[in-house]
Design a protein around this motif. Structure first.
Motif, PDB file in Angstrom:
ATOM      1  N   PHE A 112       1.033  -1.069  -0.030  1.00  0.00           N
ATOM      2  CA  PHE A 112       0.137  -0.074   0.146  1.00  0.00           C
ATOM      3  C   PHE A 112       0.841   1.249   0.050  1.00  0.00           C
ATOM      4  N   ARG A 113       1.873   1.238   0.832  1.00  0.00           N
ATOM      5  CA  ARG A 113       2.751   2.451   0.983  1.00  0.00           C
ATOM      6  C   ARG A 113       3.695   2.701  -0.366  1.00  0.00           C
ATOM      7  N   GLU A 114       4.217   1.568  -0.958  1.00  0.00           N
ATOM      8  CA  GLU A 114       4.792   1.864  -1.968  1.00  0.00           C
ATOM      9  C   GLU A 114       3.975   2.172  -3.283  1.00  0.00           C
ATOM     10  N   ASP A 115       2.600   1.598  -3.220  1.00  0.00           N
ATOM     11  CA  ASP A 115       1.834   2.038  -4.287  1.00  0.00           C
ATOM     12  C   ASP A 115       1.482   3.526  -4.263  1.00  0.00           C
ATOM     13  N   LEU A 116       1.101   3.933  -2.841  1.00  0.00           N
ATOM     14  CA  LEU A 116       0.708   5.286  -3.015  1.00  0.00           C
ATOM     15  C   LEU A 116       1.745   6.270  -2.911  1.00  0.00           C
ATOM     16  N   ASN A 117       3.020   5.910  -2.541  1.00  0.00           N
ATOM     17  CA  ASN A 117       4.119   6.799  -2.904  1.00  0.00           C
ATOM     18  C   ASN A 117       4.501   6.896  -4.467  1.00  0.00           C
ATOM     19  N   GLN A 118       4.209   5.976  -5.060  1.00  0.00           N
ATOM     20  CA  GLN A 118       4.745   5.578  -6.422  1.00  0.00           C
ATOM     21  C   GLN A 118       3.506   6.696  -7.302  1.00  0.00           C
ATOM     22  N   ARG A 119       2.398   6.506  -6.909  1.00  0.00           N
ATOM     23  CA  ARG A 119       1.075   7.303  -7.364  1.00  0.00           C
ATOM     24  C   ARG A 119       1.120   8.771  -7.094  1.00  0.00           C
ATOM     25  N   ARG A 120       1.760   9.139  -5.764  1.00  0.00           N
ATOM     26  CA  ARG A 120       1.721  10.564  -5.381  1.00  0.00           C
ATOM     27  C   ARG A 120       3.101  11.121  -6.297  1.00  0.00           C
ATOM     28  N   ASN A 121       4.018  10.335  -6.384  1.00  0.00           N
ATOM     29  CA  ASN A 121       5.309  10.841  -7.105  1.00  0.00           C
ATOM     30  C   ASN A 121       4.672  11.269  -8.707  1.00  0.00           C
ATOM     31  N   GLU A 122       3.695  10.274  -9.120  1.00  0.00           N
ATOM     32  CA  GLU A 122       3.333  10.654 -10.656  1.00  0.00           C
ATOM     33  C   GLU A 122       2.427  11.781 -10.611  1.00  0.00           C
TER      34      GLU A 122
END
Length: 177
Positions: A112-122
């Motif tokens: 969840f954290r990894e996916d959220l961080n990736q999407r936030r960065n995008e």
């Protein structure tokens, strides 16, 4: 007398050269501005919209993780409360069940954290891309020679962050509705 005349000519040439250099420097005075990128990412309508989009996108997974954490706590509390009255086999089974659930919870939480961080960065990259386009437009329209985004100190006199925020708001899709 020849050295006196030579000396006067040299002084005259030096003075004339100094005046020309000073005039050229004034004629080529650079227009400089600065933008606070952190403020853009905090305060712009585009950044706020991106944050709301992320919250909506990840709300279900977040709720699922909270439910799983609650189940973990309930099982742990039950095991602590009933451990003395359980048979060794039942206690080992409950501990194994709790351990497996905890491992699964930690895995899902990490994903969840990894996916959220990736999407936030995008999303933030998209906001910065839009901001950079707006900054370039402002630079061209107002004839700036240089606009910096990272600096140790920026005088309020050259800070155009508010102008960029307004231009971003005006160019956002919701501003045209």
């Amino acid at each position: 007398m020849q050295t006196g005349t030579f000396f006067k000519r040299v002084v005259g040439v030096v003075a004339l050269t100094g005046a020309l250099v000073a005039g050229a420097a004034q004629a080529q005075e650079a227009r400089i501005a600065a933008v606070n990128s952190d403020r853009i990412l905090r305060e712009s309508s585009a950044a706020k919209a991106a944050q709301l989009k992320l919250e909506a996108e990840f709300a279900k997974r977040d709720k699922d993780l909270q439910d799983m954490a609650s189940r973990l706590k309930t099982l742990s509390d039950q095991l602590d409360k009933n451990a003395a009255s359980l048979s060794p086999t039942d206690r080992a089974s409950k501990q194994s069940q709790l351990s497996n659930l905890d491992t699964e919870f930690q895995r899902k939480q990490r994903e969840f954290r990894e996916d959220l961080n990736q999407r936030r960065n995008e999303e933030l990259a998209a906001v910065l891309d839009r901001a950079n386009k707006v900054i370039k437009q402002i630079a061209e329209q107002q004839h700036y020679d240089l606009i910096v985004q990272e600096a140790v100190y920026v005088s309020p006199r050259i800070d155009i962050t508010d102008q960029v925020l307004k231009a971003l708001a005006a160019s956002s899709p919701s501003a045209t509705n």
